[in-house]
Design a protein around this motif. Structure first.
Motif, PDB file in Angstrom:
ATOM      1  N   MET A 115      67.884  -3.895  38.082  1.00 55.73           N
ATOM      2  CA  MET A 115      66.470  -3.574  38.272  1.00 55.73           C
ATOM      3  C   MET A 115      66.170  -2.099  37.950  1.00 55.73           C
ATOM      4  O   MET A 115      65.060  -1.637  38.160  1.00 55.73           O
ATOM      5  CB  MET A 115      66.047  -3.870  39.711  1.00 55.73           C
ATOM      6  CG  MET A 115      66.114  -5.333  40.059  1.00 55.73           C
ATOM      7  SD  MET A 115      65.489  -5.755  41.735  1.00 55.73           S
ATOM      8  CE  MET A 115      66.116  -4.474  42.772  1.00 55.73           C
ATOM      9  N   LYS A 116      67.213  -1.386  37.483  1.00 51.98           N
ATOM     10  CA  LYS A 116      67.107   0.036  37.164  1.00 51.98           C
ATOM     11  C   LYS A 116      66.780   0.898  38.385  1.00 51.98           C
ATOM     12  O   LYS A 116      66.143   1.935  38.274  1.00 51.98           O
ATOM     13  CB  LYS A 116      66.098   0.269  36.040  1.00 51.98           C
ATOM     14  CG  LYS A 116      66.514  -0.375  34.731  1.00 51.98           C
ATOM     15  CD  LYS A 116      65.495  -0.143  33.641  1.00 51.98           C
ATOM     16  CE  LYS A 116      65.903  -0.673  32.311  1.00 51.98           C
ATOM     17  NZ  LYS A 116      66.425  -1.977  32.219  1.00 51.98           N
ATOM     18  N   CYS A 117      67.232   0.455  39.538  1.00 56.90           N
ATOM     19  CA  CYS A 117      67.094   1.218  40.789  1.00 56.90           C
ATOM     20  C   CYS A 117      68.426   1.933  41.035  1.00 56.90           C
ATOM     21  O   CYS A 117      69.186   1.592  41.948  1.00 56.90           O
ATOM     22  CB  CYS A 117      66.749   0.296  41.949  1.00 56.90           C
ATOM     23  SG  CYS A 117      65.178  -0.543  41.772  1.00 56.90           S
ATOM     24  N   TYR A 118      68.712   2.916  40.181  1.00 56.85           N
ATOM     25  CA  TYR A 118      70.029   3.548  40.163  1.00 56.85           C
ATOM     26  C   TYR A 118      70.350   4.265  41.466  1.00 56.85           C
ATOM     27  O   TYR A 118      71.469   4.193  41.956  1.00 56.85           O
ATOM     28  CB  TYR A 118      70.119   4.504  38.981  1.00 56.85           C
ATOM     29  CG  TYR A 118      69.798   3.841  37.666  1.00 56.85           C
ATOM     30  CD1 TYR A 118      70.560   2.763  37.219  1.00 56.85           C
ATOM     31  CD2 TYR A 118      68.727   4.260  36.889  1.00 56.85           C
ATOM     32  CE1 TYR A 118      70.266   2.132  36.022  1.00 56.85           C
ATOM     33  CE2 TYR A 118      68.437   3.632  35.683  1.00 56.85           C
ATOM     34  CZ  TYR A 118      69.204   2.579  35.260  1.00 56.85           C
ATOM     35  OH  TYR A 118      68.920   1.952  34.078  1.00 56.85           O
ATOM     36  N   LYS A 119      69.372   4.959  42.035  1.00 60.65           N
ATOM     37  CA  LYS A 119      69.624   5.688  43.275  1.00 60.65           C
ATOM     38  C   LYS A 119      69.979   4.724  44.409  1.00 60.65           C
ATOM     39  O   LYS A 119      70.901   4.994  45.178  1.00 60.65           O
ATOM     40  CB  LYS A 119      68.417   6.535  43.660  1.00 60.65           C
ATOM     41  CG  LYS A 119      68.661   7.358  44.914  1.00 60.65           C
ATOM     42  CD  LYS A 119      67.523   8.247  45.262  1.00 60.65           C
ATOM     43  CE  LYS A 119      67.722   9.051  46.517  1.00 60.65           C
ATOM     44  NZ  LYS A 119      68.799   8.776  47.389  1.00 60.65           N
ATOM     45  N   HIS A 120      69.294   3.599  44.489  1.00 60.02           N
ATOM     46  CA  HIS A 120      69.600   2.614  45.530  1.00 60.02           C
ATOM     47  C   HIS A 120      71.011   2.059  45.342  1.00 60.02           C
ATOM     48  O   HIS A 120      71.736   1.865  46.326  1.00 60.02           O
ATOM     49  CB  HIS A 120      68.599   1.466  45.503  1.00 60.02           C
ATOM     50  CG  HIS A 120      67.224   1.851  45.936  1.00 60.02           C
ATOM     51  ND1 HIS A 120      66.941   2.323  47.193  1.00 60.02           N
ATOM     52  CD2 HIS A 120      66.050   1.844  45.268  1.00 60.02           C
ATOM     53  CE1 HIS A 120      65.653   2.580  47.283  1.00 60.02           C
ATOM     54  NE2 HIS A 120      65.091   2.298  46.130  1.00 60.02           N
TER      55      HIS A 120
ATOM     56  N   ASP B 230      73.438   4.828  46.412  1.00 59.93           N
ATOM     57  CA  ASP B 230      73.411   4.996  47.869  1.00 59.93           C
ATOM     58  C   ASP B 230      74.134   3.861  48.576  1.00 59.93           C
ATOM     59  O   ASP B 230      74.862   4.089  49.545  1.00 59.93           O
ATOM     60  CB  ASP B 230      71.969   5.081  48.371  1.00 59.93           C
ATOM     61  CG  ASP B 230      71.269   6.370  47.961  1.00 59.93           C
ATOM     62  OD1 ASP B 230      71.955   7.325  47.536  1.00 59.93           O
ATOM     63  OD2 ASP B 230      70.027   6.409  48.068  1.00 59.93           O
TER      64      ASP B 230
ATOM     65  N   TYR C 119      70.646  -3.945  42.002  1.00 58.24           N
ATOM     66  CA  TYR C 119      69.942  -2.660  41.888  1.00 58.24           C
ATOM     67  C   TYR C 119      70.087  -2.072  40.488  1.00 58.24           C
ATOM     68  O   TYR C 119      69.119  -1.562  39.919  1.00 58.24           O
ATOM     69  CB  TYR C 119      70.446  -1.664  42.929  1.00 58.24           C
ATOM     70  CG  TYR C 119      69.852  -1.840  44.307  1.00 58.24           C
ATOM     71  CD1 TYR C 119      68.486  -2.079  44.487  1.00 58.24           C
ATOM     72  CD2 TYR C 119      70.646  -1.748  45.442  1.00 58.24           C
ATOM     73  CE1 TYR C 119      67.943  -2.225  45.752  1.00 58.24           C
ATOM     74  CE2 TYR C 119      70.121  -1.895  46.715  1.00 58.24           C
ATOM     75  CZ  TYR C 119      68.754  -2.129  46.863  1.00 58.24           C
ATOM     76  OH  TYR C 119      68.224  -2.260  48.114  1.00 58.24           O
TER      77      TYR C 119
END
Length: 71
Positions: free
Chosen positions: A23-28, A31, A20
């Motif tokens: 992929m720069k999906c920091y919130k995921h 969480d 994550y």
């Protein structure tokens, strides 16, 4: 995984958190880390915390994020 009644391991959590962040999906990533901490039978290890610190550092390059959150 849980929908198919497969219990994730610590390696699964660490791999997904790392993916994550990449992929720069920091919130995921964050969480999932919070979900890991709430899991009673699996606890974060030094690899988990290193991944979180490095991920939050990389977040700081993209956004102006408070790096103390990593600590």
């Amino acid at each position: 995984m849980t929908a198919n009644k497969v219990t994730p391991s610590l390696i699964t959590f660490n791999t997904l958190i790392n993916a994550y962040f990449k992929m720069k999906c920091y919130k995921h990533a964050w969480d999932l880390f919070e979900q890991l901490k709430k899991t009673s039978d699996i606890k974060p290890d030094c690899y988990t915390y290193t991944t979180m610190i490095n991920g939050i550092k990389s977040m700081n390059k993209v956004k102006n994020t408070d790096v103390t959150k990593a600590l």
